[in-house]
Design a protein around this motif. Structure first.
Motif, PDB file in Angstrom:
ATOM      1  N   PHE A 141       0.881  -1.160   0.000  1.00 21.63           N
ATOM      2  CA  PHE A 141       0.000   0.000   0.000  1.00 21.63           C
ATOM      3  C   PHE A 141       0.924   1.216   0.000  1.00 21.63           C
ATOM      4  O   PHE A 141       2.015   1.170   0.584  1.00 21.63           O
ATOM      5  CB  PHE A 141      -0.897   0.011   1.244  1.00 21.63           C
ATOM      6  CG  PHE A 141      -1.703   1.272   1.371  1.00 21.63           C
ATOM      7  CD1 PHE A 141      -2.718   1.546   0.468  1.00 21.63           C
ATOM      8  CD2 PHE A 141      -1.423   2.202   2.362  1.00 21.63           C
ATOM      9  CE1 PHE A 141      -3.443   2.735   0.552  1.00 21.63           C
ATOM     10  CE2 PHE A 141      -2.148   3.388   2.450  1.00 21.63           C
ATOM     11  CZ  PHE A 141      -3.156   3.644   1.547  1.00 21.63           C
ATOM     12  N   THR A 191       1.179   5.852  -0.599  1.00 27.58           N
ATOM     13  CA  THR A 191       0.520   7.155  -0.745  1.00 27.58           C
ATOM     14  C   THR A 191       1.549   8.124  -1.334  1.00 27.58           C
ATOM     15  O   THR A 191       2.748   7.946  -1.134  1.00 27.58           O
ATOM     16  CB  THR A 191       0.060   7.720   0.620  1.00 27.58           C
ATOM     17  OG1 THR A 191       1.209   7.981   1.441  1.00 27.58           O
ATOM     18  CG2 THR A 191      -0.872   6.766   1.352  1.00 27.58           C
ATOM     19  N   HIS A 192       1.103   9.124  -2.042  1.00 28.28           N
ATOM     20  CA  HIS A 192       1.998  10.202  -2.467  1.00 28.28           C
ATOM     21  C   HIS A 192       1.197  11.467  -2.760  1.00 28.28           C
ATOM     22  O   HIS A 192       0.002  11.407  -3.032  1.00 28.28           O
ATOM     23  CB  HIS A 192       2.900   9.803  -3.641  1.00 28.28           C
ATOM     24  CG  HIS A 192       2.208   9.299  -4.869  1.00 28.28           C
ATOM     25  ND1 HIS A 192       2.868   8.644  -5.876  1.00 28.28           N
ATOM     26  CD2 HIS A 192       0.905   9.339  -5.258  1.00 28.28           C
ATOM     27  CE1 HIS A 192       2.005   8.322  -6.827  1.00 28.28           C
ATOM     28  NE2 HIS A 192       0.817   8.734  -6.480  1.00 28.28           N
ATOM     29  N   SER A 193       1.883  12.586  -2.644  1.00 31.13           N
ATOM     30  CA  SER A 193       1.210  13.873  -2.853  1.00 31.13           C
ATOM     31  C   SER A 193       2.144  14.856  -3.540  1.00 31.13           C
ATOM     32  O   SER A 193       3.326  14.946  -3.212  1.00 31.13           O
ATOM     33  CB  SER A 193       0.781  14.455  -1.498  1.00 31.13           C
ATOM     34  OG  SER A 193       0.287  15.775  -1.674  1.00 31.13           O
ATOM     35  N   SER A 209       5.979  14.216  -1.220  1.00 32.77           N
ATOM     36  CA  SER A 209       5.875  13.393  -0.006  1.00 32.77           C
ATOM     37  C   SER A 209       5.236  12.076  -0.411  1.00 32.77           C
ATOM     38  O   SER A 209       4.375  12.035  -1.294  1.00 32.77           O
ATOM     39  CB  SER A 209       5.062  14.094   1.080  1.00 32.77           C
ATOM     40  OG  SER A 209       3.771  14.433   0.620  1.00 32.77           O
ATOM     41  N   ALA A 210       5.681  11.010   0.237  1.00 31.26           N
ATOM     42  CA  ALA A 210       5.168   9.684  -0.110  1.00 31.26           C
ATOM     43  C   ALA A 210       5.465   8.708   1.017  1.00 31.26           C
ATOM     44  O   ALA A 210       6.392   8.912   1.801  1.00 31.26           O
ATOM     45  CB  ALA A 210       5.804   9.181  -1.410  1.00 31.26           C
ATOM     46  N   THR A 211       4.647   7.665   1.095  1.00 33.44           N
ATOM     47  CA  THR A 211       4.912   6.557   2.022  1.00 33.44           C
ATOM     48  C   THR A 211       4.631   5.250   1.290  1.00 33.44           C
ATOM     49  O   THR A 211       3.825   5.207   0.365  1.00 33.44           O
ATOM     50  CB  THR A 211       4.005   6.586   3.269  1.00 33.44           C
ATOM     51  OG1 THR A 211       2.661   6.207   2.904  1.00 33.44           O
ATOM     52  CG2 THR A 211       3.958   7.954   3.919  1.00 33.44           C
ATOM     53  N   CYS A 212       5.303   4.195   1.731  1.00 37.94           N
ATOM     54  CA  CYS A 212       4.994   2.847   1.259  1.00 37.94           C
ATOM     55  C   CYS A 212       4.880   1.943   2.477  1.00 37.94           C
ATOM     56  O   CYS A 212       5.568   2.143   3.479  1.00 37.94           O
ATOM     57  CB  CYS A 212       6.109   2.277   0.380  1.00 37.94           C
ATOM     58  SG  CYS A 212       6.521   3.250  -1.054  1.00 37.94           S
ATOM     59  N   SER A 213       4.038   0.945   2.361  1.00 37.07           N
ATOM     60  CA  SER A 213       3.895  -0.065   3.400  1.00 37.07           C
ATOM     61  C   SER A 213       3.897  -1.429   2.719  1.00 37.07           C
ATOM     62  O   SER A 213       2.944  -1.779   2.031  1.00 37.07           O
ATOM     63  CB  SER A 213       2.582   0.188   4.143  1.00 37.07           C
ATOM     64  OG  SER A 213       2.348  -0.817   5.089  1.00 37.07           O
ATOM     65  N   VAL A 225       8.165   2.945   4.390  1.00 33.67           N
ATOM     66  CA  VAL A 225       9.101   3.904   3.802  1.00 33.67           C
ATOM     67  C   VAL A 225       8.495   5.290   3.918  1.00 33.67           C
ATOM     68  O   VAL A 225       7.293   5.460   3.704  1.00 33.67           O
ATOM     69  CB  VAL A 225       9.350   3.590   2.298  1.00 33.67           C
ATOM     70  CG1 VAL A 225      10.354   4.566   1.704  1.00 33.67           C
ATOM     71  CG2 VAL A 225       9.804   2.149   2.094  1.00 33.67           C
ATOM     72  N   ASN A 226       9.307   6.253   4.276  1.00 35.24           N
ATOM     73  CA  ASN A 226       8.922   7.671   4.189  1.00 35.24           C
ATOM     74  C   ASN A 226       9.848   8.328   3.171  1.00 35.24           C
ATOM     75  O   ASN A 226      11.076   8.180   3.258  1.00 35.24           O
ATOM     76  CB  ASN A 226       9.102   8.393   5.524  1.00 35.24           C
ATOM     77  CG  ASN A 226       7.898   8.300   6.463  1.00 35.24           C
ATOM     78  OD1 ASN A 226       7.770   9.102   7.382  1.00 35.24           O
ATOM     79  ND2 ASN A 226       7.027   7.321   6.256  1.00 35.24           N
ATOM     80  N   ILE A 227       9.274   9.040   2.243  1.00 34.92           N
ATOM     81  CA  ILE A 227      10.034   9.721   1.185  1.00 34.92           C
ATOM     82  C   ILE A 227       9.604  11.182   1.147  1.00 34.92           C
ATOM     83  O   ILE A 227       8.407  11.464   1.173  1.00 34.92           O
ATOM     84  CB  ILE A 227       9.736   9.107  -0.201  1.00 34.92           C
ATOM     85  CG1 ILE A 227       9.972   7.597  -0.205  1.00 34.92           C
ATOM     86  CG2 ILE A 227      10.549   9.794  -1.292  1.00 34.92           C
ATOM     87  CD1 ILE A 227       9.292   6.880  -1.383  1.00 34.92           C
ATOM     88  N   ASN A 237      -5.052   4.292  -4.717  1.00 37.27           N
ATOM     89  CA  ASN A 237      -5.464   4.178  -3.311  1.00 37.27           C
ATOM     90  C   ASN A 237      -5.982   2.777  -2.983  1.00 37.27           C
ATOM     91  O   ASN A 237      -7.081   2.588  -2.491  1.00 37.27           O
ATOM     92  CB  ASN A 237      -6.543   5.232  -2.987  1.00 37.27           C
ATOM     93  CG  ASN A 237      -6.908   5.239  -1.510  1.00 37.27           C
ATOM     94  OD1 ASN A 237      -6.047   5.038  -0.651  1.00 37.27           O
ATOM     95  ND2 ASN A 237      -8.179   5.450  -1.190  1.00 37.27           N
ATOM     96  N   ARG A 238      -5.128   1.802  -3.264  1.00 39.20           N
ATOM     97  CA  ARG A 238      -5.520   0.423  -2.959  1.00 39.20           C
ATOM     98  C   ARG A 238      -4.296  -0.416  -2.623  1.00 39.20           C
ATOM     99  O   ARG A 238      -3.154   0.005  -2.858  1.00 39.20           O
ATOM    100  CB  ARG A 238      -6.309  -0.191  -4.120  1.00 39.20           C
ATOM    101  CG  ARG A 238      -5.528  -0.382  -5.396  1.00 39.20           C
ATOM    102  CD  ARG A 238      -6.463  -0.926  -6.495  1.00 39.20           C
ATOM    103  NE  ARG A 238      -5.754  -1.163  -7.727  1.00 39.20           N
ATOM    104  CZ  ARG A 238      -5.282  -2.356  -8.115  1.00 39.20           C
ATOM    105  NH1 ARG A 238      -5.412  -3.416  -7.334  1.00 39.20           N
ATOM    106  NH2 ARG A 238      -4.654  -2.502  -9.270  1.00 39.20           N
TER     107      ARG A 238
END
Lengths: 330, 330
Positions: free
Chosen positions: B199, B201-203, B216-220, B231-233, B324-325
């Motif tokens: 999963f 997210t990014h913006s 900004s972005a995250t991964c799980s 991950v935080n980017i 978003n999935r």
């Protein structure tokens, strides 16, 4: 203020700290919250503070007889909301262990009781009151890093040997609500933003015969304004580590970055030169500000709405992990 | 070894480092990879190393005339895989910028070319070769922390003013593949585990007029054996920060914890006393080990399979964020 303490399975020391700071409050009664809960240590700690509390086997009897102003509630986690509701309908203000409920049904009942009884309520998000988190909070609120865009929070604990009630989901509630709720609270508190959705994961593998207890977990929250937050939670901190826990947060804003790590606060922004360590500020004293709120002197740092909102977020995160799906907040 | 360098929009300096270490290789040709790509700086850097490369406008002409053993490819990101395929069908081994493709279609074409041509391929995951990441890797592989259960990786960059091709998804590929691929690579490399789902997210909010570029972005990621990684980017590192980037990783195992932060390595485990800083070990030299692999002397630290697998993981993470999935890996 007359105060009763129910149970010893959580952070009642936060309450003792506030009572000590207040000087005009008194612990008048103590009881276990559940059958079989050992309260010996609590008795000795309260007596050491110079109080002579009456000791009960049954909290209902205690509340009926002593009619305290505040009940401090921290028994086996699944019972806290039920005991709080009992106290609230007696007109007693409540200071409850976090999360304030371990199921959404119990949470809704608690919120209902809160709305009907109009007592005061707060919860044990005591880490907000530590000087390092308080200092970081003031930097963010003081606009030192601009708009919050990205947060990572870490909770890492030693597992040790936990009591039996930790080993069952029904009595423990899960690691995301129990350990993770602090991190979820920081995210909400620092960002000031509502949650839009959550994805989460958890695993009970390698839990050293602790039944249902999850020893590793992650959460991924999407907040308002496309801000994001992740959480790492574990019970895998080695037993010989220098501290029980390793609480951290890193908040990335549009104009700078604030971090809390090893009890220190670091900041980078456009007006400081390089990465600076920020001197710590003392914050309010945990529970003391709730005593003051009950007296009508200002607001507690952790509001009832915060307690409810963060608990709900944790329970939805737990559900997301259980069901391997993204859950949208209403 | 005769080497040609195509493009200057990525990490060709990794190649220069390996060429310098090798002593018996030579940069014979240089060209841009796309029209309008400035190669002045590359020319001067290569000449400083004592080479007299022939400079071309067109990489195809260069490859046809000079027939190098290795092509180093790092132009506008969306073109790298296409140029690599061109080189591979000429029998030329390729050292490609990461991610090795910016779409799944291009990735599949590249894998197909790799399987058909049987040339050697590696990618610019140069951070594996830094002494801090190399040291941490050896601790994990040396069983200092037991089984890997939880990882958090951080990539934080200064944004500055980026070239125009960064501003369009089609030419840039996205921040999760470009910046995040390092972090995804570390997770795969340290854990040795396959990915099960992602999963993310990014913006692109607050991207300072950089079009599609996400800041900004995250991964799980859920890995095999219920291991988890987040991950935080971000591109929000203040311009006056002491370094361009702030690369970190924390790996929690069943017997200890290893961290890389600020170029240092820290470890907690059951046999050391408290949190220790681990002395750094020198690792192999980036690209030099690829030259050796091409010569038939051992294997490069970053295999072609690693390059393909991590690129695919990044492209699926980007898709998860776009849609978003949760995306399951096959």
């Amino acid at each position: 203020m007359k105060i009763c303490i129910i149970g010893t399975s959580g952070h009642y020391v936060y309450a003792l700290r506030g009572i000590k700071a207040d000087k005009s409050s008194e612990v008048v009664g103590i009881s276990p919250g559940c059958e079989g809960e050992n309260i010996e240590k609590l008795i000795s700690q309260v007596c050491e503070l110079g109080f002579k509390p009456k000791v009960y086997d049954n909290f209902r009897e205690m509340l009926a007889e002593l009619k305290p102003d505040i009940a401090v509630i921290n028994t086996f986690f699944y019972k806290n909301s039920q005991i709080a509701i009992d106290a609230m309908y007696r007109g007693i203000n409540v200071y409850i262990e976090k999360p304030v409920a371990t199921t959404l049904q119990d949470l809704n009942k608690l919120i209902d009781a809160y709305q009907k009884t109009k007592v005061k309520l707060s919860t044990m998000f005591g880490i907000r009151y530590t000087s390092h988190f308080w200092t970081a909070y003031n930097l963010v609120k003081g606009n030192q890093i601009g708009e919050v865009r990205l947060i990572h929070a870490q909770k890492s604990y030693k597992l040790g040997i936990r009591q039996d009630f930790y080993k069952r989901r029904e009595t423990y509630g899960g690691t995301i609500p129990w350990v993770g709720s602090h991190a979820v609270d920081w995210i909400y508190w620092f960002s000031g933003k509502k949650f839009k959705s959550v994805f989460a994961t958890h695993s009970k593998m390698y839990n050293n015969r602790h039944g249902d207890l999850e020893v590793s977990a992650t959460c991924s929250f999407t907040l308002e304004d496309e801000a994001f937050a992740t959480v790492n939670i574990d019970y895998l901190r080695p037993q010989n580590a220098p501290t029980h826990d390793d609480d951290r947060i890193r908040i990335v804003g549009t104009k700078g970055i604030v971090e809390v790590v090893h009890g220190k606060v670091f900041m980078l922004n456009e007006s400081v030169n390089g990465l600076i360590e920020v001197p710590l500020q003392e914050g309010p004293v945990t529970f003391y500000d709730f005593i003051k709120e009950v007296r009508g002197e200002g607001n507690c740092l952790v509001s009832a709405d915060d307690a409810f909102y963060v608990t709900k977020a944790c329970l939805l995160a737990r559900q997301a992990a259980d069901e391997n799906r993204i859950i949208e907040f209403e």
